[in-house]
Design a protein around this motif. Structure first.
Motif, PDB file in Angstrom:
ATOM      1  N   ALA A  50       1.287  -8.480  -1.952  1.00 11.26           N
ATOM      2  CA  ALA A  50       2.958  -8.687  -0.439  1.00 11.26           C
ATOM      3  C   ALA A  50       3.521  -8.771  -1.423  1.00 11.26           C
ATOM      4  O   ALA A  50       3.630  -9.697  -2.464  1.00 11.26           O
ATOM      5  N   VAL A  51       4.535  -7.624  -1.659  1.00  9.52           N
ATOM      6  CA  VAL A  51       5.390  -7.234  -2.190  1.00  9.52           C
ATOM      7  C   VAL A  51       6.527  -7.819  -1.240  1.00  9.52           C
ATOM      8  O   VAL A  51       6.673  -7.246  -0.050  1.00  9.52           O
ATOM      9  N   GLY A  52       7.210  -9.096  -0.829  1.00  6.35           N
ATOM     10  CA  GLY A  52       8.848  -8.852  -0.893  1.00  6.35           C
ATOM     11  C   GLY A  52       9.858  -8.826  -1.351  1.00  6.35           C
ATOM     12  O   GLY A  52      11.091  -8.454  -1.143  1.00  6.35           O
ATOM     13  N   ARG A  53      10.216  -9.340  -2.906  1.00  7.16           N
ATOM     14  CA  ARG A  53      11.596  -9.866  -3.264  1.00  7.16           C
ATOM     15  C   ARG A  53      10.693  -9.015  -4.473  1.00  7.16           C
ATOM     16  O   ARG A  53      10.164  -9.928  -5.823  1.00  7.16           O
ATOM     17  N   TYR A 107      -4.537  -2.543  -5.520  1.00 12.38           N
ATOM     18  CA  TYR A 107      -4.061  -2.314  -7.424  1.00 12.38           C
ATOM     19  C   TYR A 107      -5.604  -1.665  -7.469  1.00 12.38           C
ATOM     20  O   TYR A 107      -6.176  -1.208  -7.581  1.00 12.38           O
ATOM     21  N   ARG A 108      -4.910   0.003  -8.182  1.00 15.08           N
ATOM     22  CA  ARG A 108      -5.954   1.156  -8.585  1.00 15.08           C
ATOM     23  C   ARG A 108      -6.104   0.513  -9.713  1.00 15.08           C
ATOM     24  O   ARG A 108      -5.215   1.806 -10.541  1.00 15.08           O
ATOM     25  N   GLY A 109      -7.311  -0.309 -10.313  1.00 18.82           N
ATOM     26  CA  GLY A 109      -6.662  -0.517 -12.150  1.00 18.82           C
ATOM     27  C   GLY A 109      -7.006   0.995 -13.357  1.00 18.82           C
ATOM     28  O   GLY A 109      -6.546   1.273 -14.023  1.00 18.82           O
ATOM     29  N   ARG A 110      -8.059   1.761 -12.410  1.00 15.93           N
ATOM     30  CA  ARG A 110      -8.690   3.100 -13.296  1.00 15.93           C
ATOM     31  C   ARG A 110      -7.196   3.881 -13.852  1.00 15.93           C
ATOM     32  O   ARG A 110      -6.614   4.019 -14.821  1.00 15.93           O
ATOM     33  N   GLU A 111      -6.715   4.038 -13.050  1.00 13.28           N
ATOM     34  CA  GLU A 111      -5.733   4.761 -12.599  1.00 13.28           C
ATOM     35  C   GLU A 111      -3.695   3.932 -12.740  1.00 13.28           C
ATOM     36  O   GLU A 111      -3.323   4.192 -13.352  1.00 13.28           O
ATOM     37  N   HIS A 112      -4.460   2.284 -12.894  1.00 10.68           N
ATOM     38  CA  HIS A 112      -3.319   1.545 -13.329  1.00 10.68           C
ATOM     39  C   HIS A 112      -1.879   1.938 -12.238  1.00 10.68           C
ATOM     40  O   HIS A 112      -1.016   2.329 -13.012  1.00 10.68           O
ATOM     41  N   ALA A 113      -2.170   1.794 -10.654  1.00 12.34           N
ATOM     42  CA  ALA A 113      -1.290   2.453  -9.855  1.00 12.34           C
ATOM     43  C   ALA A 113      -1.390   1.597  -8.923  1.00 12.34           C
ATOM     44  O   ALA A 113      -2.451   0.466  -8.764  1.00 12.34           O
ATOM     45  N   LEU A 114      -0.476   1.718  -8.033  1.00  9.82           N
ATOM     46  CA  LEU A 114      -0.374   0.645  -6.411  1.00  9.82           C
ATOM     47  C   LEU A 114      -0.736   2.483  -5.468  1.00  9.82           C
ATOM     48  O   LEU A 114      -0.596   2.985  -5.357  1.00  9.82           O
ATOM     49  N   GLU A 115      -1.827   1.944  -4.638  1.00  9.25           N
ATOM     50  CA  GLU A 115      -2.005   2.460  -2.994  1.00  9.25           C
ATOM     51  C   GLU A 115      -0.748   1.951  -2.396  1.00  9.25           C
ATOM     52  O   GLU A 115      -1.488   0.223  -1.716  1.00  9.25           O
ATOM     53  N   VAL A 116      -0.475   2.541  -1.372  1.00  8.69           N
ATOM     54  CA  VAL A 116       0.225   1.849  -0.222  1.00  8.69           C
ATOM     55  C   VAL A 116      -0.584   2.025   0.629  1.00  8.69           C
ATOM     56  O   VAL A 116      -1.069   2.753   1.141  1.00  8.69           O
ATOM     57  N   ILE A 117      -0.690   0.104   1.147  1.00 11.22           N
ATOM     58  CA  ILE A 117      -1.385   0.149   2.418  1.00 11.22           C
ATOM     59  C   ILE A 117       0.083  -0.238   3.520  1.00 11.22           C
ATOM     60  O   ILE A 117      -0.758   0.323   4.381  1.00 11.22           O
ATOM     61  N   GLY A 118       0.524  -0.335   3.605  1.00 15.18           N
ATOM     62  CA  GLY A 118       1.804  -0.853   4.483  1.00 15.18           C
ATOM     63  C   GLY A 118       3.153  -1.067   3.963  1.00 15.18           C
ATOM     64  O   GLY A 118       3.176  -1.801   2.447  1.00 15.18           O
ATOM     65  N   ASP A 119       4.516  -1.042   4.850  1.00 12.82           N
ATOM     66  CA  ASP A 119       5.159  -0.983   4.270  1.00 12.82           C
ATOM     67  C   ASP A 119       6.429  -2.021   4.951  1.00 12.82           C
ATOM     68  O   ASP A 119       7.506  -2.070   4.562  1.00 12.82           O
ATOM     69  N   ARG A 120       5.332  -3.091   5.390  1.00 18.19           N
ATOM     70  CA  ARG A 120       6.039  -4.097   6.260  1.00 18.19           C
ATOM     71  C   ARG A 120       5.975  -5.513   5.002  1.00 18.19           C
ATOM     72  O   ARG A 120       5.016  -5.662   4.383  1.00 18.19           O
ATOM     73  N   ASP A 121       7.000  -6.155   4.869  1.00 19.45           N
ATOM     74  CA  ASP A 121       6.725  -7.307   3.938  1.00 19.45           C
ATOM     75  C   ASP A 121       5.793  -8.385   4.579  1.00 19.45           C
ATOM     76  O   ASP A 121       5.785  -9.059   5.673  1.00 19.45           O
ATOM     77  N   LEU A 122       4.278  -8.920   4.197  1.00 11.38           N
ATOM     78  CA  LEU A 122       3.544  -9.518   4.887  1.00 11.38           C
ATOM     79  C   LEU A 122       3.613 -11.100   4.292  1.00 11.38           C
ATOM     80  O   LEU A 122       2.859 -11.825   4.878  1.00 11.38           O
ATOM     81  N   ARG A 123       4.425 -11.589   4.147  1.00 11.29           N
ATOM     82  CA  ARG A 123       4.362 -12.531   3.680  1.00 11.29           C
ATOM     83  C   ARG A 123       4.397 -13.830   4.844  1.00 11.29           C
ATOM     84  O   ARG A 123       3.456 -14.608   5.041  1.00 11.29           O
TER      85      ARG A 123
END
Length: 200
Positions: free
Chosen positions: A76-79, A90-106
């Motif tokens: 969960a990214v805030g800042r 996190y998608r380790g094989r691609e070393h990439a992030l899959e976007v699940i949502g665009d809200r700050d869930l913290r």
């Protein structure tokens, strides 16, 4: 940013300024964080340390019984400099992030974690989950223990990498499972095990 898509990460580095011994010496649980953001370079190292690929056959930084890899890793990214607030897998094989949502869930994660301030205030919060069936299909009930051991390995890797980056972290297991699963939109087969706030 749309609520779907893939974010490519910079490659992790394999050398750093701090030895393993020094990281072990300085690692402490810290529950108060500044408002300073993290960078994408910080994030890429932390993700790789917890669940990165280290071998062409797909072996990871954390050992796994039977190389079955029951863990999933979210953040969960805030800042953060260079990455919008949102919730990512996190998608380790691609070393990439899959976007699940665009809200700050913290804030919501913090509420599910009994309003613990580190979850609400750290610039990023990692969520480690497990699909126990990946392990118990082979090892039966003993597989539950193997999953829990593996989650500990991954969380420690994450905290040691944070220490090596001069960042602070704390592992949190006190949360309400069902509300957290709903907030993170986890599949029914996936169970939350750790929250790990990280920051300066």
């Amino acid at each position: 940013m749309p609520p779907t898509g893939i974010v490519r990460l910079p490659p992790p580095r394999f050398e750093g300024p701090l030895s393993v011994e020094e990281a072990l010496l300085v690692r402490r649980s810290v529950r108060t964080f500044s408002r300073d953001p993290l960078t994408v370079d910080d994030l890429t190292q932390l993700l790789w340390a917890a669940q990165g690929i280290t071998h062409p056959q797909g072996y990871r930084t954390a050992p796994s019984a039977g190389a079955l890899y029951p863990l999933e890793l979210y953040v969960a990214v805030g800042r953060m400099v260079g990455l919008p607030a949102g919730f990512y897998r996190y998608r380790g094989r691609e070393h990439a992030l899959e976007v699940i949502g665009d809200r700050d869930l913290r804030p919501e994660l913090g509420a599910a974690a009994l309003h613990q301030r580190p979850v609400e205030r750290a610039p990023v919060v990692f969520l480690i989950t497990a699909v126990y069936g990946r392990m118990t299909a082979k090892y039966g009930e003993r597989g539950v223990r193997y999953v829990d051991m593996e989650a500990g390995h991954a969380a420690q890797n994450l905290c040691l990498q944070a220490a090596a980056l001069d960042l602070k972290s704390v592992v949190i297991g006190a949360f309400q499972d069902l509300p957290l699963k709903r907030i993170a939109v986890l599949p029914a087969s996936e169970e939350p095990l750790y929250l790990v706030p990280v920051g300066k």
